[in-house]
Motif scaffolding. Sequence first.
Motif, PDB file in Angstrom:
ATOM      1  N   ARG A  54       0.835  -1.206   0.000  1.00  9.60           N
ATOM      2  CA  ARG A  54       0.000   0.000   0.000  1.00  9.60           C
ATOM      3  C   ARG A  54       0.869   1.254   0.000  1.00  9.60           C
ATOM      4  O   ARG A  54       0.586   2.225  -0.687  1.00  9.60           O
ATOM      5  N   ALA A  55       1.974   1.212   0.772  1.00 10.13           N
ATOM      6  CA  ALA A  55       2.859   2.376   0.847  1.00 10.13           C
ATOM      7  C   ALA A  55       3.469   2.670  -0.519  1.00 10.13           C
ATOM      8  O   ALA A  55       3.594   3.832  -0.911  1.00 10.13           O
ATOM      9  N   VAL A  56       3.847   1.613  -1.248  1.00 16.68           N
ATOM     10  CA  VAL A  56       4.435   1.825  -2.579  1.00 16.68           C
ATOM     11  C   VAL A  56       3.411   2.518  -3.480  1.00 16.68           C
ATOM     12  O   VAL A  56       3.744   3.411  -4.257  1.00 16.68           O
ATOM     13  N   ILE A  57       2.146   2.134  -3.335  1.00 17.75           N
ATOM     14  CA  ILE A  57       1.104   2.751  -4.162  1.00 17.75           C
ATOM     15  C   ILE A  57       0.863   4.204  -3.741  1.00 17.75           C
ATOM     16  O   ILE A  57       0.739   5.102  -4.566  1.00 17.75           O
ATOM     17  N   LEU A  58       0.819   4.434  -2.410  1.00 17.64           N
ATOM     18  CA  LEU A  58       0.442   5.758  -1.907  1.00 17.64           C
ATOM     19  C   LEU A  58       1.571   6.781  -1.933  1.00 17.64           C
ATOM     20  O   LEU A  58       1.324   7.973  -2.030  1.00 17.64           O
ATOM     21  N   CYS A  59       2.804   6.299  -1.850  1.00 17.80           N
ATOM     22  CA  CYS A  59       3.953   7.185  -1.665  1.00 17.80           C
ATOM     23  C   CYS A  59       4.055   8.209  -2.810  1.00 17.80           C
ATOM     24  O   CYS A  59       4.054   7.836  -3.979  1.00 17.80           O
ATOM     25  N   ASP A  60       4.147   9.489  -2.459  1.00 20.49           N
ATOM     26  CA  ASP A  60       4.234  10.477  -3.535  1.00 20.49           C
ATOM     27  C   ASP A  60       5.609  11.146  -3.573  1.00 20.49           C
ATOM     28  O   ASP A  60       5.811  12.147  -4.238  1.00 20.49           O
ATOM     29  N   LYS A  61       6.559  10.585  -2.789  1.00 17.32           N
ATOM     30  CA  LYS A  61       7.932  11.084  -2.868  1.00 17.32           C
ATOM     31  C   LYS A  61       8.848   9.912  -3.216  1.00 17.32           C
ATOM     32  O   LYS A  61       8.374   8.851  -3.563  1.00 17.32           O
ATOM     33  N   MET A  62      10.147  10.127  -3.071  1.00 16.46           N
ATOM     34  CA  MET A  62      11.083   9.052  -3.414  1.00 16.46           C
ATOM     35  C   MET A  62      11.280   8.076  -2.258  1.00 16.46           C
ATOM     36  O   MET A  62      11.775   6.982  -2.434  1.00 16.46           O
ATOM     37  N   GLU A  63      10.927   8.543  -1.037  1.00 18.70           N
ATOM     38  CA  GLU A  63      11.126   7.702   0.146  1.00 18.70           C
ATOM     39  C   GLU A  63       9.799   7.416   0.829  1.00 18.70           C
ATOM     40  O   GLU A  63       8.944   8.300   0.937  1.00 18.70           O
ATOM     41  N   ILE A  64       9.667   6.197   1.305  1.00 17.48           N
ATOM     42  CA  ILE A  64       8.447   5.827   2.031  1.00 17.48           C
ATOM     43  C   ILE A  64       8.513   6.341   3.464  1.00 17.48           C
ATOM     44  O   ILE A  64       9.524   6.147   4.153  1.00 17.48           O
ATOM     45  N   THR A  65       7.465   7.007   3.897  1.00 21.53           N
ATOM     46  CA  THR A  65       7.420   7.581   5.248  1.00 21.53           C
ATOM     47  C   THR A  65       6.537   6.713   6.148  1.00 21.53           C
ATOM     48  O   THR A  65       5.793   5.860   5.644  1.00 21.53           O
ATOM     49  N   PRO A  66       6.587   6.948   7.466  1.00 22.62           N
ATOM     50  CA  PRO A  66       5.689   6.203   8.363  1.00 22.62           C
ATOM     51  C   PRO A  66       4.223   6.421   7.988  1.00 22.62           C
ATOM     52  O   PRO A  66       3.410   5.503   8.114  1.00 22.62           O
ATOM     53  N   GLN A  67       3.908   7.623   7.489  1.00 25.27           N
ATOM     54  CA  GLN A  67       2.521   7.905   7.108  1.00 25.27           C
ATOM     55  C   GLN A  67       2.102   7.019   5.937  1.00 25.27           C
ATOM     56  O   GLN A  67       0.984   6.510   5.911  1.00 25.27           O
ATOM     57  N   ASP A  68       2.998   6.813   4.969  1.00 25.51           N
ATOM     58  CA  ASP A  68       2.664   5.933   3.839  1.00 25.51           C
ATOM     59  C   ASP A  68       2.359   4.523   4.340  1.00 25.51           C
ATOM     60  O   ASP A  68       1.543   3.799   3.777  1.00 25.51           O
ATOM     61  N   LEU A  69       3.072   4.127   5.406  1.00 20.35           N
ATOM     62  CA  LEU A  69       2.885   2.777   5.967  1.00 20.35           C
ATOM     63  C   LEU A  69       1.727   2.741   6.952  1.00 20.35           C
ATOM     64  O   LEU A  69       1.415   1.694   7.518  1.00 20.35           O
ATOM     65  N   GLU A  70       1.126   3.906   7.165  1.00 18.56           N
ATOM     66  CA  GLU A  70       0.097   4.057   8.199  1.00 18.56           C
ATOM     67  C   GLU A  70       0.611   3.581   9.546  1.00 18.56           C
ATOM     68  O   GLU A  70      -0.060   2.880  10.287  1.00 18.56           O
ATOM     69  N   LEU A  71       1.848   3.968   9.823  1.00 21.23           N
ATOM     70  CA  LEU A  71       2.464   3.627  11.111  1.00 21.23           C
ATOM     71  C   LEU A  71       2.883   4.911  11.822  1.00 21.23           C
ATOM     72  O   LEU A  71       3.909   4.958  12.481  1.00 21.23           O
ATOM     73  N   SER A  72       2.090   5.960  11.664  1.00 19.42           N
ATOM     74  CA  SER A  72       2.514   7.240  12.233  1.00 19.42           C
ATOM     75  C   SER A  72       2.458   7.219  13.753  1.00 19.42           C
ATOM     76  O   SER A  72       2.979   8.104  14.407  1.00 19.42           O
TER      77      SER A  72
END
Length: 316
Positions: free
Chosen positions: A240-258
């Motif tokens: 899901r993070a790979v799909i949602l990520c809008d930058k070059m690096e995956i963030t905790p928010q992309d992983l829904e692990l904020s």
Amino acid sequence: MVDGARLKVPLEGIWAGSPEMLRVCEAAERVASTDASIMLLGESGTGKELLARAVHRLSAYSNGRFVAINCAAIPDSLLESELFGYEKGAFTDAGQRTRGKIELAHEGTLFLDEIGDLPLSLQAKLLRFLQERTIERVGGRTEIPVNTRILCATHRDLQGMISEASFRQDLYYRLSEITFTIPPLRDRSGEVLLLAKRFLDQYSAELARPLRGFSHQALAALEEYDWPGNVRELENRVRRAVILCDKMEITPQDLELSGAKIPEESFKLRHVRRLAEERAVRKALAYCEGNISRAASLLGVSRPSLYDLMRKLGVT
Ligand SMILES: Nc1ncnc2c1ncn2[C@@H]1O[C@H](COP(=O)(O)OP(=O)(O)OP(=O)(O)O)[C@@H](O)[C@H]1O
Ligand SMILES: [Mg+2]
């Protein structure tokens, strides 16, 4: 992460990088070629079915089918005919003779998933099959011999169920000549990050989304999280993070692990040392009730050094 740890494929379809998981895979490989029944225990998403399929592929039954039946997903009223099959006219809707899962697994592997959900009435029938190695279809009279390797899995506490008489002990012994407990992801040393990176590579390639990797905060959040859904959850979150990520690096928010609040700073040794010093100074001062000379001697520094340190750390 374990120093020098690398992800391996100990068995087809299974990635592992921790000694805990590699040990289970090695043991499974060793017993795959025997006839022993194997019980796979472990939390949801730990890879019980993957391991069962790997054992089948390595076994003497690999030319036959791998037939899986999920005892929790089928209503009790249908489970018997699913397992044993039925003859034409055995009940109202029995239009034609139908073979059950056990029969379909002849010369192959029968994987009884969620075996802890098998109702007591069928536990008795399954036990009979395991003793006799023959079945009778529902509504039938003929005894049909079936030669199959038995594997089963559950996330339930079968010992507890045995003590409250909801699972038969004699059936348990038949099904668990060998038992493997697959460790939950949180107990596999260093494996979360290895698997996360591997899923990231896989999905960024599959989804044609080139990414640099995980941010430091994302790595920290991955390590901090408890993973109740184990590898399945990790794979889903990374995908899901790979799909949602809008930058070059995956963030905790992309992983829904904020939820995991670990600033990037926390990795820096400078920061770690400062925190440790501050903690020690505050503790010493508290212990000596604010007496600088005694606190300094407890800390093994001179009075002027302690003053300097307190100024630097902002301890008053
Ligand atoms: N070691 C692993 N390597 C690669 N993928 C894995 C691994 N373990 C689990 N997975 C992934 O997680 C998914 C779930 O695994 P599996 O179905 O074997 O779990 P399970 O223990 O049977 O779970 P449940 O109790 O919920 O049925 C797999 O389909 C696979 O995508
Ligand atoms: Mg499963």
